[in-house]
Design an enzyme around this catalytic site. Structure first.
Site, PDB file in Angstrom:
ATOM      1  N   GLY A 125      24.665   5.612  -5.315  1.00 40.48           N
ATOM      2  CA  GLY A 125      25.794   6.508  -5.574  1.00 40.48           C
ATOM      3  C   GLY A 125      26.180   6.439  -7.031  1.00 40.48           C
TER       4      GLY A 125
ATOM      5  N   ASN B  33       0.813  -1.215   0.000  1.00 42.07           N
ATOM      6  CA  ASN B  33       0.000   0.000   0.000  1.00 42.07           C
ATOM      7  C   ASN B  33       0.847   1.267   0.000  1.00 42.07           C
ATOM      8  OD1 ASN B  33      -2.320  -1.456  -0.109  1.00 42.07           O
ATOM      9  ND2 ASN B  33      -3.037  -0.982   1.953  1.00 42.07           N
TER      10      ASN B  33
ATOM     11  N   CYS C  85      25.830   9.263 -11.760  1.00 39.67           N
ATOM     12  CA  CYS C  85      24.560   9.680 -12.367  1.00 39.67           C
ATOM     13  C   CYS C  85      23.464  10.020 -11.364  1.00 39.67           C
ATOM     14  CB  CYS C  85      24.058   8.592 -13.316  1.00 39.67           C
ATOM     15  SG  CYS C  85      25.142   8.266 -14.710  1.00 39.67           S
TER      16      CYS C  85
END
Length: 436
Positions: A265, A214, A268
């Site tokens: 990490g 949920n 990008c």
């Protein structure tokens, strides 16, 4: 099978209709005489497409009835499904009042039964509720032992309002949380006709699965909304963007990144999260979820640090320094950040990373290593065995396959901290995982 269903709201009424349609003898139980009257007239107490036809069929075949008599329902059934509401309190916690009332009534009724009865919690409850609330109440009121004299399980539902019948008949999975094997077998028998994988877990895991599903759905909606808001602000149709995102089942919609563990990490992800959230701020677009990503990532590094420093030793071996195995890229590696935190607190740190060690001597990253993190790179050791021998706490930092043997055969006297997920089981006396 003879089944009693306690609570005839959205979940209970749908279960009553669907189970009776599949040949089970179902007794619907509720404190509301209005709901019971509707059930006994073959009418639906809620608005749900297709449900009334199932309830009418159940009444016509004699497989469905309703009652306000809790005791009789238990005595006349083999298994009881608890489907009562668990509304929020003002502070956000769950109100378990309905659960507690039903458990007491079921317990008193079980006291008078000679044959085994099974209790299944289908209501959405937080992990620990069955073990800490449901079982003690039923045991106290029945004078019997859970898992021995009566069965206990959880069976979280994945029904959506307005499509509940279809969701029942074609679920993504059937999750069974079992205190005892007999209960798991019974539930598997009930659901064996459904074309969906049956997943049997402990009660606590099943409870957590429902909440995770949920919250994940809520997170997806929020993510898509925030991306859509930013997209519109830069002149892009967010629907077009998300349509393409959802076509990628290799990375975007897959299990690839959906594994608990250490921080993200590399060159990008951190850079691009910062850039997009900075642009959103420039455009005065609120983005509370996306804006919290870097803070949450830093918290995971801190969690790893706290886990390591909880051990009464100053000798730490960090196995892996690059942000992932198979690369020498140290840019924004959370393991570099972790190493710097340990160095800053005076820990005697040894580091092994075969790819970074090679890069320090031969690779294109040699200059980066020497200029950006000389204090960290100076602690690199080329011999894994040397790091293991000289350290009291061994930290599995990335997924290099060289480290697997340390999980299977942790050296005597060493403590293992797993940030990757190599451990096949949860925390032991010698090894502990960051999320397991």
């Amino acid at each position: 099978m003879r089944i009693s269903i306690f609570g005839l709201g959205y979940v209970g009424a749908v279960c009553a209709g669907c189970l009776s349609a599949r040949g089970h003898e179902v007794i619907g139980v509720d404190v509301s005489s209005t709901k019971i009257d509707l059930i006994n007239q073959g009418k639906s107490p809620i608005v749900e497409p297709g449900l009334e036809a199932l309830l009418q069929q159940g009444r016509q075949t004699g497989r469905l009835s309703g009652t306000t008599d809790f005791k009789k329902a238990v005595l006349d059934s083999d298994v009881s499904f608890i489907c009562v509401g668990t509304p929020s309190k003002k502070n956000g916690d769950l109100d378990l009042g309905y659960i507690e009332t039903v458990c007491r009534e079921i317990g008193f009724a079980i006291r008078e039964k000679s044959e085994r009865h099974t209790v299944v919690v289908r209501s959405t409850v937080l992990p620990g509720t069955v073990n800490n609330v449901v079982i003690p109440l039923i045991e106290d009121c029945s004078g019997k032992k859970a898992g021995v004299d009566f069965g206990v399980g959880t069976n979280p539902e994945f029904l959506r309002e307005s499509t509940a019948i279809k969701d029942y008949d074609f679920p993504p999975m059937t999750v069974i949380g079992e205190l005892d094997k007999q209960t798991g077998d019974l539930l598997e028998e009930i659901y064996r006709e459904l074309d969906a994988p049956i997943i049997r877990k402990t009660v606590e895991v099943a409870e957590m699965i429902k909440y995770t599903c949920n919250v994940w759905h809520a997170a997806k909606v929020t993510f898509a909304n925030e991306i859509g808001n930013i997209a519109k602000a830069v002149g892009v149709d967010g629907r077009e963007v998300m349509d393409v995102i959802c076509q990628d089942h290799k990375l975007n919609l897959s299990r690839y990144y959906m594994r608990p563990g250490f921080a993200f990490g590399g060159s990008c992800l951190p850079k691009d999260v910062r850039a997009l959230t900075y642009r959103a701020s420039q455009l005065d677009v609120e983005h509370p979820m996306l804006g919290s990503l870097m803070r949450s990532n830093s918290n995971q590094v801190q969690k790893a640090f706290d886990l390591i420093t909880s051990h009464d030793t100053r000798k730490v071996g960090l196995l892996g320094l690059s942000f992932k195995a198979g690369t020498d890229d140290l840019r924004e590696s959370p393991l570099v950040e972790l190493a710097e935190m340990l160095i800053g607190k005076g820990y005697e740190l040894r580091i092994f990373d075969r790819n970074v060690e090679y890069a320090r001597v031969h690779g294109a990253n040699k200059e980066y290593i020497e200029s950006k993190i000389p204090h960290v790179s100076s602690l690199l050791v080329s011999d894994l065995d040397e790091v293991v021998a000289s350290s009291d706490v061994l930290v599995l930092g990335n997924g290099d396959e060289l480290f697997v043997d340390l999980v299977n055969k942790t050296p005597s006297g060493k403590k293992l901290v797993d940030l990757v997920g190599f451990m096949p089981h949860t925390t032991t006396a010698q090894a502990e995982g960051i999320c397991w």
